[in-house]
Design a protein around this motif. Structure first.
Motif, PDB file in Angstrom:
ATOM      1  N   PHE A 103       4.704 -18.770  10.665  1.00  0.00           N
ATOM      2  CA  PHE A 103       3.262 -18.883  10.462  1.00  0.00           C
ATOM      3  C   PHE A 103       2.799 -17.848   9.447  1.00  0.00           C
ATOM      4  O   PHE A 103       1.886 -18.098   8.644  1.00  0.00           O
ATOM      5  CB  PHE A 103       2.545 -18.675  11.795  1.00  0.00           C
ATOM      6  N   ARG A 104       3.429 -16.702   9.464  1.00  0.00           N
ATOM      7  CA  ARG A 104       3.035 -15.627   8.549  1.00  0.00           C
ATOM      8  C   ARG A 104       3.203 -16.063   7.091  1.00  0.00           C
ATOM      9  O   ARG A 104       2.341 -15.810   6.247  1.00  0.00           O
ATOM     10  CB  ARG A 104       3.874 -14.373   8.824  1.00  0.00           C
ATOM     11  N   LEU A 105       4.316 -16.745   6.796  1.00  0.00           N
ATOM     12  CA  LEU A 105       4.555 -17.206   5.436  1.00  0.00           C
ATOM     13  C   LEU A 105       3.541 -18.286   5.038  1.00  0.00           C
ATOM     14  O   LEU A 105       3.044 -18.302   3.906  1.00  0.00           O
ATOM     15  CB  LEU A 105       5.974 -17.746   5.300  1.00  0.00           C
ATOM     16  N   LEU A 106       3.219 -19.180   5.962  1.00  0.00           N
ATOM     17  CA  LEU A 106       2.218 -20.209   5.669  1.00  0.00           C
ATOM     18  C   LEU A 106       0.864 -19.566   5.384  1.00  0.00           C
ATOM     19  O   LEU A 106       0.166 -19.962   4.440  1.00  0.00           O
ATOM     20  CB  LEU A 106       2.097 -21.179   6.844  1.00  0.00           C
ATOM     21  N   ARG A 107       0.493 -18.565   6.175  1.00  0.00           N
ATOM     22  CA  ARG A 107      -0.780 -17.871   5.944  1.00  0.00           C
ATOM     23  C   ARG A 107      -0.814 -17.233   4.559  1.00  0.00           C
ATOM     24  O   ARG A 107      -1.843 -17.240   3.882  1.00  0.00           O
ATOM     25  CB  ARG A 107      -0.988 -16.809   7.019  1.00  0.00           C
ATOM     26  N   LYS A 108       0.313 -16.658   4.131  1.00  0.00           N
ATOM     27  CA  LYS A 108       0.375 -16.019   2.814  1.00  0.00           C
ATOM     28  C   LYS A 108       0.165 -17.045   1.707  1.00  0.00           C
ATOM     29  O   LYS A 108      -0.546 -16.786   0.728  1.00  0.00           O
ATOM     30  CB  LYS A 108       1.724 -15.312   2.638  1.00  0.00           C
ATOM     31  N   LYS A 109       0.756 -18.226   1.854  1.00  0.00           N
ATOM     32  CA  LYS A 109       0.571 -19.286   0.865  1.00  0.00           C
ATOM     33  C   LYS A 109      -0.885 -19.736   0.829  1.00  0.00           C
ATOM     34  O   LYS A 109      -1.476 -19.903  -0.249  1.00  0.00           O
ATOM     35  CB  LYS A 109       1.470 -20.476   1.193  1.00  0.00           C
ATOM     36  N   ILE A 110      -1.460 -19.934   2.012  1.00  0.00           N
ATOM     37  CA  ILE A 110      -2.853 -20.383   2.080  1.00  0.00           C
ATOM     38  C   ILE A 110      -3.795 -19.358   1.467  1.00  0.00           C
ATOM     39  O   ILE A 110      -4.741 -19.698   0.761  1.00  0.00           O
ATOM     40  CB  ILE A 110      -3.235 -20.701   3.540  1.00  0.00           C
ATOM     41  N   ALA A 111      -3.507 -18.076   1.707  1.00  0.00           N
ATOM     42  CA  ALA A 111      -4.361 -17.004   1.189  1.00  0.00           C
ATOM     43  C   ALA A 111      -4.352 -16.949  -0.333  1.00  0.00           C
ATOM     44  O   ALA A 111      -5.284 -16.423  -0.950  1.00  0.00           O
ATOM     45  CB  ALA A 111      -3.925 -15.663   1.770  1.00  0.00           C
ATOM     46  N   LYS A 112      -3.313 -17.482  -0.971  1.00  0.00           N
ATOM     47  CA  LYS A 112      -3.225 -17.485  -2.430  1.00  0.00           C
ATOM     48  C   LYS A 112      -3.979 -18.661  -3.045  1.00  0.00           C
ATOM     49  O   LYS A 112      -4.068 -18.761  -4.268  1.00  0.00           O
ATOM     50  CB  LYS A 112      -1.756 -17.520  -2.858  1.00  0.00           C
ATOM     51  N   SER A 113      -4.476 -19.561  -2.216  1.00  0.00           N
ATOM     52  CA  SER A 113      -5.226 -20.724  -2.683  1.00  0.00           C
ATOM     53  C   SER A 113      -6.718 -20.485  -2.530  1.00  0.00           C
ATOM     54  O   SER A 113      -7.153 -19.540  -1.856  1.00  0.00           O
ATOM     55  CB  SER A 113      -4.843 -21.961  -1.864  1.00  0.00           C
ATOM     56  N   TYR A 114      -7.521 -21.336  -3.143  1.00  0.00           N
ATOM     57  CA  TYR A 114      -8.912 -21.469  -2.750  1.00  0.00           C
ATOM     58  C   TYR A 114      -8.901 -22.225  -1.419  1.00  0.00           C
ATOM     59  O   TYR A 114      -8.061 -23.106  -1.205  1.00  0.00           O
ATOM     60  CB  TYR A 114      -9.698 -22.262  -3.788  1.00  0.00           C
ATOM     61  N   THR A 115      -9.797 -21.872  -0.515  1.00  0.00           N
ATOM     62  CA  THR A 115      -9.725 -22.478   0.816  1.00  0.00           C
ATOM     63  C   THR A 115     -11.078 -22.982   1.300  1.00  0.00           C
ATOM     64  O   THR A 115     -12.129 -22.435   0.972  1.00  0.00           O
ATOM     65  CB  THR A 115      -9.175 -21.475   1.865  1.00  0.00           C
ATOM     66  N   ILE A 116     -10.986 -24.062   2.106  1.00  0.00           N
ATOM     67  CA  ILE A 116     -12.118 -24.592   2.858  1.00  0.00           C
ATOM     68  C   ILE A 116     -11.671 -24.687   4.303  1.00  0.00           C
ATOM     69  O   ILE A 116     -10.568 -25.164   4.587  1.00  0.00           O
ATOM     70  CB  ILE A 116     -12.523 -25.999   2.373  1.00  0.00           C
ATOM     71  N   THR A 117     -12.488 -24.229   5.234  1.00  0.00           N
ATOM     72  CA  THR A 117     -12.222 -24.464   6.647  1.00  0.00           C
ATOM     73  C   THR A 117     -13.391 -25.233   7.238  1.00  0.00           C
ATOM     74  O   THR A 117     -14.527 -25.133   6.757  1.00  0.00           O
ATOM     75  CB  THR A 117     -12.020 -23.162   7.442  1.00  0.00           C
ATOM     76  N   ILE A 118     -13.105 -26.013   8.284  1.00  0.00           N
ATOM     77  CA  ILE A 118     -14.164 -26.829   8.890  1.00  0.00           C
ATOM     78  C   ILE A 118     -14.861 -26.106  10.029  1.00  0.00           C
ATOM     79  O   ILE A 118     -15.705 -26.699  10.701  1.00  0.00           O
ATOM     80  CB  ILE A 118     -13.615 -28.197   9.348  1.00  0.00           C
ATOM     81  N   SER A 119     -14.501 -24.827  10.236  1.00  0.00           N
ATOM     82  CA  SER A 119     -15.231 -23.996  11.197  1.00  0.00           C
ATOM     83  C   SER A 119     -14.929 -22.528  10.930  1.00  0.00           C
ATOM     84  O   SER A 119     -13.929 -22.193  10.284  1.00  0.00           O
ATOM     85  CB  SER A 119     -14.859 -24.343  12.648  1.00  0.00           C
TER      86      SER A 119
END
Length: 303
Positions: A66-82
């Motif tokens: 999960f830590r690696l996935l979070r790192k990838k997501i953090a390098k993107s622009y992000t939208i969350t639905i909550s």
């Protein structure tokens, strides 16, 4: 086998991206990193649209971590639905956009139909949805109240559904609990229900809650995650609660008893406030406009 299939899928998608040369790649799920990897390799801005917890709701565990996935997501622009999903993925709130799902065209006024003596559950039949806790509370409710039924609309894995059926039989609830399976008349079921019950601990947004509010159905919800956030939003907008929150099985039992013994008219103001909240926050137009605005921001920031 899955690794080979993933590599093949990535190769095919990359060919399409190279052919069309898009300005943005928008990944519309939390779990698939292919869009991110292709965008990174081609130098295209990437938006990661986070819609689920992965672990808390689906009991899935990203490979290798999960830590690696979070790192990838953090390098993107992000939208969350909550907001709760933003916290779960440890995203920078100054960079992330919270954009709620658009659930319905709300131009037409929904009618407030007479309520019938049943509670309603709608959704996937699985461990993470809190259905077992709901049945535990309803089993005790049946011991002191004889008029209300529980309708369960949805489907799930055969093994889990078998456990649910066994629990119903062992607790002598065959005449009080009905498994409806997948239905096409959910709007009508919601409109006539005494209340929709949302027992899930980890709703990313809680689309079913918003749908029920649109259908002028009282929502009884577990005071966690996206369900709590919807209740909190309504409280800010209307200055009063838009649903009935509960914490734990004991409070759920007390809430079922309270709602069952009250006339539906007692909840008319609350239901109307919930409906106004949905009209204000969760329209497709609002969702589309906010995503378009974010596209413009991403494009201007990437120049």
């Amino acid at each position: 086998h899955h690794y080979v299939l993933r590599c093949f899928s990535k190769w095919k998608v990359k060919k399409i991206v190279t052919l069309f040369n898009p300005d943005i790649i928008h990944t519309n799920t939390s779990v698939n990193p292919i869009g991110y990897e292709i965008a990174k390799s081609l130098g295209i801005p990437h938006i990661w649209h986070i819609r689920e917890y992965i672990d808390k709701d689906f009991n899935m565990h990203p490979f290798p971590s999960f830590r690696l996935l979070r790192k990838k997501i953090a390098k993107s622009y992000t939208i969350t639905i909550s907001k709760d999903l933003e916290c779960h993925f440890q995203l920078d709130s100054s960079k992330n956009r919270i954009i709620y799902n658009g659930i319905r065209n709300v131009k037409e006024q929904t009618k407030n139909l007479p309520k019938e003596n049943y509670f309603l559950y709608v959704g996937r039949l699985s461990e993470g949805k809190g259905l077992k806790e709901l049945l535990q509370a309803f089993s005790r409710f049946c011991q002191v109240e004889s008029n209300h039924k529980l309708y369960i609309a949805g489907s799930g894995m055969d093994g889990y559904v078998a456990k649910i059926k066994d629990y119903i039989v062992r607790n002598s609830m065959e005449n009080r609990v009905e498994l409806l399976g997948q239905r096409k008349d959910i709007d009508h079921l919601m409109s006539k229900a005494k209340a929709l019950i949302v027992p899930s601990v980890s709703e990313g947004f809680g689309r079913i809650s918003a749908e029920a509010m649109f259908n002028k159905c009282l929502v009884i919800g577990n005071n966690t995650a996206g369900t709590k956030e919807q209740f909190d939003n309504g409280l800010k907008i209307c200055g009063q609660e838009i649903g009935i929150r509960y914490n734990g099985t004991e409070e759920l039992l007390e809430t079922l008893q309270y709602v069952a013994c009250k006339s539906s008219e007692n909840f008319d103001d609350l239901i109307e406030c919930a409906y106004r909240t949905v009209q204000f926050l969760y329209t497709p137009e609002k969702c589309a406009n906010e995503i378009n605005d974010y596209y413009q921001y991403v494009l201007s920031s990437s120049k």
